[in-house]
Motif scaffolding. Structure first.
Motif, short mmCIF file in Angstrom:
data_model
loop_
_atom_site.label_atom_id
_atom_site.label_comp_id
_atom_site.label_asym_id
_atom_site.label_seq_id
_atom_site.Cartn_x
_atom_site.Cartn_y
_atom_site.Cartn_z
N THR A 1 0.84 -1.21 0.00
CA THR A 1 0.00 0.00 0.00
C THR A 1 0.87 1.26 0.00
OG1 THR A 1 -1.81 -1.17 1.06
CG2 THR A 1 -1.84 1.22 1.27
N ALA A 2 2.03 1.17 0.64
CA ALA A 2 2.94 2.32 0.67
C ALA A 2 3.39 2.69 -0.75
CB ALA A 2 4.15 2.03 1.55
N HIS A 3 3.60 1.68 -1.57
CA HIS A 3 4.01 1.95 -2.96
C HIS A 3 2.85 2.49 -3.79
CE1 HIS A 3 8.05 0.31 -2.53
NE2 HIS A 3 7.50 -0.56 -1.70
N ARG A 4 1.64 1.97 -3.52
CA ARG A 4 0.47 2.50 -4.22
C ARG A 4 0.28 3.98 -3.87
NH1 ARG A 4 1.65 -1.39 -5.71
NH2 ARG A 4 2.41 0.15 -7.18
N PHE A 5 0.53 4.31 -2.58
CA PHE A 5 0.39 5.69 -2.13
C PHE A 5 1.40 6.60 -2.84
CE2 PHE A 5 1.39 9.11 1.03
CZ PHE A 5 0.13 9.71 1.05
#
Ligand code: FCB
Length: 435
Positions: A140-144
């Motif tokens: 999710t950190a990368h999607r953010f």
């Protein structure tokens, strides 16, 4: 405020809101559901059983609302972008109709000469990402970061600041620690891992936005407080020290010092987060500003039952102790502990049971006393560039629903009629007198 207590001429005066709390239009023009849409749909989660489907209908009334902002005479408006409006599932294609809304909003603000201060994440994760594990999933950190880069590419030269997160402490501890907020998980270990992924996502997003070479100042917004021991006892003092480490230093130390605070790490024991070798290097990078949200202090009593906070200045409708001097103390403490960039007070204000038309003197006293406290910190050398009053409008106060009113403008939810409160008039006069 006395006339002698002048803020600098270039001080930024603003008001603040967030997307889920005011926009409504929850499924309009291709918007995907967020974790707050899901959370509200489960009985018992929201005290008045309400939701954000309509809220203040700001999505359709943004023109009127920007007109109201302009009538306050403020320089700036802080709002957030609903990630699921511009990317319905948090990955894959962008929703042009969603970006078009923020483009219209920015144009309206530009036409009125009001600076935009944007927050990327004010708690409304796309449900599609929650289905993949939400903030517990490192991906999710990368999607953010992808989302941050896209917003920066489109709007990064039109806005004054971009904050990655609003109050990651709340996302982690209320969302995953005690289930008060979406996604409604109560698991201490998960909350700590989530806090690490939020910090990681902040760092990744900072790098991604820097690469886009935007003119906006880039930073993060943290909720912060001092932690005061109820008595001089060793137990109370230890509790206060640990509380400060687990809340304020837990987010500040990684960003400014590249490590978690030892005291909190030790207390977390086996619940300490999984941290990859390169993470701290990503998290610990220069930010252009720090947003500080201040509402109350933390009162630490190891007694059973705990000693209540003194409340010399009273309590707000949230039950939060009114403690203006805590703002001075907090800023001085942060300034001594960290090499700080310029600070904005990105939120401060109070809930009050306002009837339409009844003067909200308590709110005026609250804001005035906190501005005096802010000024004391500035006179002692803390570099504060602006103040954003929470909130422009009465709005959806998370798990309290619409029962708690924070606005300087009253909203009649049945008619969507907006009526400026006494505090709105007072704020406008204050700003005028400071020029
Ligand atoms: C803060 C939130 C904001 C609002 C105020 C009262 O924690 O950032 O959205 O709910 O509290």
């Amino acid at each position: 405020m006395t006339q002698s207590t002048h803020f600098p001429a270039d001080f930024t005066w603003g008001v603040a809101t967030s997307a889920f709390q005011i926009e409504g239009a929850w499924a309009t023009d291709g918007k995907g559901p967020s974790i707050w849409d899901t959370f509200c749909s489960k009985p018992g989660n929201i005290k008045d059983a309400s939701d954000g489907t309509v809220a203040c209908d700001h999505y359709h009334r943004y023109r009127e609302d920007v007109g109201l902002i302009a009538s306050l005479g403020v320089d700036a408006y802080r709002f957030s972008i609903a990630w699921a409006r511009v990317q319905p599932t948090g990955k894959g294609a962008w929703n042009e109709a969603g970006f078009a809304f923020y483009d219209r909003l920015l144009s309206e603000l530009e036409a009125k000469n009001i600076k935009a201060h944007v927050t990327l994440y004010h708690w409304d994760l796309p449900q599609g990402l929650q289905d993949d594990g939400g903030w517990l999933n490192r991906d999710t950190a990368h999607r953010f970061a992808d989302y941050a880069a896209e917003v920066a590419r489109r709007f990064g030269n039109r806005v004054a600041t971009i904050a990655t997160h609003n109050e990651p402490w709340c996302t982690a501890n209320l969302g995953y620690g005690n289930a008060q907020f979406a996604p409604g998980v109560a698991n201490a270990k998960q909350a700590i891992q989530v806090s690490h992924h939020l910090l990681l996502s902040h760092g990744l997003a900072m790098s991604a936005m820097r690469a886009a070479k935007v003119s906006a100042a880039l930073g993060i917004v943290l909720n912060q407080w001092t932690a005061d021991p109820a008595t001089d006892s060793q137990a109370d003092r230890d509790m206060a020290e640990l509380e400060y480490a687990r809340s304020v230093q837990w987010f500040m130390d990684p960003i400014f010092k590249g490590r978690y605070p030892e005291l909190a790490l030790r207390a977390h024991g086996a619940d300490a987060p999984v941290v990859h070798d390169s993470d701290m290097g990503i998290i610990c990078q220069r930010i252009d500003f720090l947003g500080c949200n201040y509402y109350f202090r933390s009162w630490c009593s190891a007694a059973n039952p705990p000693l209540p906070a003194p409340g010399k200045h009273g309590f707000t409708d949230m039950g939060w102790e009114i403690y203006p001097q805590g703002l001075t103390e907090l800023l001085l403490k942060l300034n001594a502990e960290y090499d700080l960039p310029p600070i904005y007070i990105t939120e401060n204000g109070m809930a009050n049971p306002d009837e339409a038309g009844a003067p909200d003197h308590a709110r005026i006293a609250f804001v005035r006393s906190h501005l005096e406290a802010l000024q004391s910190a500035m006179q002692a050398g803390v570099n504060v560039q602006g103040y954003f009053l929470w909130s422009l409008l009465d709005n959806f106060e998370w798990n309290s629903g619409y029962a708690k009113r924070f606005g300087i403008i009253h909203v009649d939810y049945a008619t969507q009629q907006r009526t400026p409160k006494e505090s709105a008039h007072w704020y406008r006069e204050l700003i005028t007198s400071q020029r």
